[in-house]
Design a protein around this motif. Structure first.
Motif, short mmCIF file in Angstrom:
data_model
loop_
_atom_site.label_atom_id
_atom_site.label_comp_id
_atom_site.label_asym_id
_atom_site.label_seq_id
_atom_site.Cartn_x
_atom_site.Cartn_y
_atom_site.Cartn_z
N TYR A 1 -5.18 3.23 -2.75
CA TYR A 1 -6.30 2.32 -2.49
C TYR A 1 -7.69 2.98 -2.47
O TYR A 1 -8.68 2.27 -2.33
N LEU B 1 -2.73 -3.11 4.39
CA LEU B 1 -3.59 -2.67 3.29
C LEU B 1 -3.31 -3.47 2.02
O LEU B 1 -4.24 -3.83 1.27
N PHE C 1 -11.09 2.09 -0.16
CA PHE C 1 -10.42 2.50 1.08
C PHE C 1 -10.78 3.95 1.40
O PHE C 1 -10.80 4.81 0.53
#
Length: 378
Positions: free
Chosen positions: A294, A372, A299
């Motif tokens: 990610y 996530l 992220f």
């Protein structure tokens, strides 16, 4: 003339001792141990950690130094040269409190069986533990004895093990209840503060704990432990889901300041860990996978280490292959960010949205993976 000089030097010794600032000594006589037997003293005074060690000579050892008030300490004795880590985690170790005193510890064989003299603080510590049902170490020892009292067949039985574990948890819960009552009943006692700090834990019930905290004497609230407890109470709402996470800046591995605010616009996992924390290290492979998956979608991980050894911190980062941002002030449990966020145990984490608000806390393993995925795969 030599005699006069000797008498003069002798008379000045107390002055020299005072000038050096030593206001406590911790002396011991444990059997007749000699090298490689070694004693290790780690003590916390007003938020600052101190470490010392000394080799035993015919069972004798001595530590001395200066403290500002009452210090909490761990004293470990390495009987055979196995080193500090073994002594601390699997050896002869005790946890104590002491003040500006001349303390003597004596035993024929071990710290565990030692007799203390010269310390009013230690005597108060004993009385406090009698009131609350014993130390954590004593309750753990009792739980081990409980388990070992069973037959080999019982010890292999899951129901038996569960029953032992339940009794241990119930004893811990009863101890916490007694600690809270002790804190309410003893607002002027240092151990009233200790009792409230321990019983409050990480997930503080503010409505319950705050009135008792405010009833503590002002001098107790102004100690480092009192200030840390106040920070924990404040962190309860400051880090709640939906709150804007407290901002901080701390140095990375090369001394460059990294601010949380600079990461606005990204989903950030603020991860509290340490090189010595087994559960933290076991979670790292999962974090590595999540970061690789990610990081290009916005992220970021900002790891805050509760290490006090830069060498160990850097070795762990390298060994576990952690490519994200790392910061620490190398003050161990007294890490400024850890205190700001009310951290009392690791691993711990807070997942922040792009706006800096807390989305969730203490997500690990599959729970973190799912969260996530729900953020980035929609």
């Amino acid at each position: 003339m030599k005699i006069k000089a000797f008498l003069l030097i002798t008379s000045l010794l107390p002055f020299f001792a005072a000038a050096q600032g030593n206001n406590f000594s911790l002396s011991g006589k444990i059997g007749s141990l000699n090298a490689p037997a070694k004693a290790y003293l780690d003590y916390m005074d007003n938020g600052v950690n101190h470490e010392d060690s000394t080799i035993l000579v015919n069972g004798a050892f001595r530590f001395k130094g200066s403290i500002s008030g009452i210090a909490s300490a761990r004293l470990a004795l390495d009987h055979d040269g196995g080193g500090k880590q073994r002594a601390v985690y699997t050896g002869d170790v005790i946890y104590i409190y002491f003040g500006k005193e001349q303390i003597m510890i004596t035993s024929n064989d071990s710290l565990e069986n030692a007799y203390f003299s010269g310390s009013n603080v230690y005597n108060e510590f004993l009385a406090y533990n009698k009131k609350i049902g014993g130390t954590i170490m004593a309750l753990t020892k009792a739980a081990n004895a409980d388990f070992n009292s069973g037959t080999p067949e019982q010890q292999r039985d899951s129901a038996y093990m569960k029953a032992v574990a339940n009794r241990f948890r119930n004893n811990i819960k009863a101890r916490e209840t007694k600690q809270f009552e002790f804190a309410k009943a003893n607002p002027d006692s240092y151990f009233g503060l200790v009792a409230l700090s321990e019983s409050a834990g990480s997930d503080i019930n503010v409505a319950k704990a705050e009135p008792v905290y405010m009833a503590l004497s002002k001098n107790l609230r102004e100690t480092d432990m009192g200030k840390e407890l106040a920070q924990r109470i404040a962190a309860n709402s400051a880090t709640a889901v939906g709150a804007t996470a407290p901002l901080f800046t701390q140095n990375d591995v090369v001394g460059k300041p990294i601010s949380l605010e600079s990461l606005r616009g990204k989903v950030v996992l603020v991860e509290f860990w340490a090189s010595w924390c087994g559960p933290c290290r076991s979670e790292n492979p999962n974090l590595v996978k999540d970061y690789a998956q990610y990081k290009n979608k916005g992220f970021e991980i900002l790891s805050v280490s509760l290490d006090n050894s830069k060498e160990n911190w850097l070795k762990a980062i390298d060994a576990d292959g952690l490519p994200w941002l790392h910061v620490s002030d190398l003050k161990g449990w007294n890490n400024a960010v850890g205190r700001l966020y009310g951290i009392r145990a690791v691993p711990a984490n807070f997942l922040l949205g792009k706006d800096g608000k807390v989305i969730a806390s203490n997500l690990r393993g599959e729970d973190l993976n799912k969260k996530l995925a729900s953020i980035f795969n929609n």
